[in-house]
Design an enzyme around this catalytic site. Structure first.
Site, PDB file in Angstrom:
ATOM      1  N   SER A  76       0.805  -1.219   0.000  1.00  0.00           N
ATOM      2  CA  SER A  76       0.000   0.000   0.000  1.00  0.00           C
ATOM      3  C   SER A  76       0.834   1.264   0.000  1.00  0.00           C
ATOM      4  CB  SER A  76      -0.947   0.003   1.206  1.00  0.00           C
ATOM      5  OG  SER A  76      -0.220  -0.190   2.407  1.00  0.00           O
ATOM      6  N   ASP A 238      -6.101   7.731   9.079  1.00  0.00           N
ATOM      7  CA  ASP A 238      -6.103   6.524   9.896  1.00  0.00           C
ATOM      8  C   ASP A 238      -4.907   6.466  10.846  1.00  0.00           C
ATOM      9  OD1 ASP A 238      -3.937   5.821   8.309  1.00  0.00           O
ATOM     10  OD2 ASP A 238      -4.909   4.110   7.367  1.00  0.00           O
ATOM     11  N   HIS A 241      -1.136   5.200   7.712  1.00  0.00           N
ATOM     12  CA  HIS A 241      -0.544   5.392   6.388  1.00  0.00           C
ATOM     13  C   HIS A 241      -0.142   6.845   6.200  1.00  0.00           C
ATOM     14  CE1 HIS A 241      -2.775   1.630   5.902  1.00  0.00           C
ATOM     15  NE2 HIS A 241      -1.959   1.357   4.917  1.00  0.00           N
TER      16      HIS A 241
END
Length: 337
Positions: A76, A238, A241
């Site tokens: 990611s 969040d 990240h």
């Protein structure tokens, strides 16, 4: 960086049983780690199920050819999870910077998958080879830490992927595992466990990448003191990240090493500069330095015609200057002359 907020709990559990190569911890400390992991899990925001924007496409519109072909592989952190605009992804930052610095058109194919581990690189490499890239940029490792995959298992998959790409004539840049100890919701002592694991994996990745013929770039605390000093700016909603600004830093640190791999770096950086702490040394010693200095690049070299000395593979340790920020492009579906 990681696929789920439950990563914190996995770190605690695996640490207690030595799953990542750490010594076995006592029951008392294990209890503390589990409690801290529960707190971190409550603190970490809800992760979106929406896929990140696809940064695949053409950059450097109006610039001359031949185009530079880039393949972006990994997890990611490579995909740009957490941002809504394609211009905020690391792929867009990387390719916009390459186009500006090299004055060339750039075509990117993004193969990164949210949640990918090193064992998943094989499929991504297979797909990337079919596009015949000039350079492959790989960002992988954080999910291996959170899933308590041992460094030996992780680097075996990474080494195989780098080797396959190099045998096909593709230059390879690997951004090593970031320092998960920078994640704000993870409190001590779990923070120290996460930091130890991620740095240990980063050092192992560095050695494996160089031995397989690639170049490594230390991401460390993504990417230096900026994240520790301003977590609200450089982490996304969040708190796990990177934010858009964080991905900008990530892209910027990869640009100079990618240019160097293509032979397009500045003339004054052709040789190591001792005043910047650059030089030639054995790979293990260089890897130990790199994990503590974000942005450090290592690549294989020769000393007196030999690739290896008494302490192993010779490498150049480089701390290349990051380019100034510029306009970030959105990718186009078709090439423009």
């Amino acid at each position: 960086m990681v696929g789920t907020a439950a990563a914190a709990r996995k770190l605690a559990s695996a640490a207690a049983y030595g799953g990542g190569g750490l010594s076995v911890l006592g029951a008392g400390l294990y209890g503390v780690l589990v409690a801290e992991a529960k707190f971190a899990r409550r603190t970490i925001g809800v992760l979106s199920e929406a896929p990140p924007p696809d940064s695949t496409g053409w950059y450097g519109r109006g610039r001359p050819g031949p185009a530079i072909k880039i393949a972006l592989l990994g997890d990611s952190s490579a995909a740009g999870y957490g941002v809504e605009r394609v211009e905020d992804t690391p792929g867009a930052h990387l390719c916009s910077g390459l186009a500006a610095q090299a004055d060339r058109r750039v075509h990117l194919r993004a193969f990164a998958v949210v949640g990918a581990q090193s064992r998943d690189l094989g499929k991504q490499v297979e797909a990337a080879l079919a596009t015949h890239p000039d350079v492959a940029v790989i960002l992988i490792g954080a999910n291996d830490v959170t899933h308590s995959v041992t460094p030996s298992q992780s680097v075996r998959h990474l080494s195989e992927g780098v080797r396959r790409l190099r045998e096909a004539g593709v230059q390879v840049i690997v951004g090593t595992c970031p320092d998960l100890g920078t994640v704000k919701p993870i409190p001590p002592p779990l923070k120290q466990v996460a930091r130890s694991w991620s740095r240990r994996l980063a050092a192992a990745q560095t050695i494996a990448v160089v031995e397989a013929g690639g170049r490594s770039v230390s991401l460390g605390s993504i990417l230096g003191p900026e994240f520790a000093a301003a977590p609200a700016l450089f982490f996304g909603p969040d708190q796990f990240h990177p934010s858009a600004d964080g991905y900008r830093q990530l892209g910027a640190v990869l640009v100079p090493s990618t240019l160097a791999a293509l032979g397009l770096g500045p003339d004054d950086e052709a040789a190591p500069a001792p005043l910047r702490g650059e030089g030639v040394m054995p790979v293990a010693a260089a890897a130990a330095q790199a994990v503590n200095h974000p942005g450090t690049e290592l690549g294989g070299t020769e000393v007196l015609g030999s690739q290896r000395g008494l302490r192993g593979r010779w490498v150049e340790l480089r701390r290349r200057r990051r380019p100034p920020g510029g306009q970030i492009e959105s990718p186009e579906d078709t090439e423009e002359s």
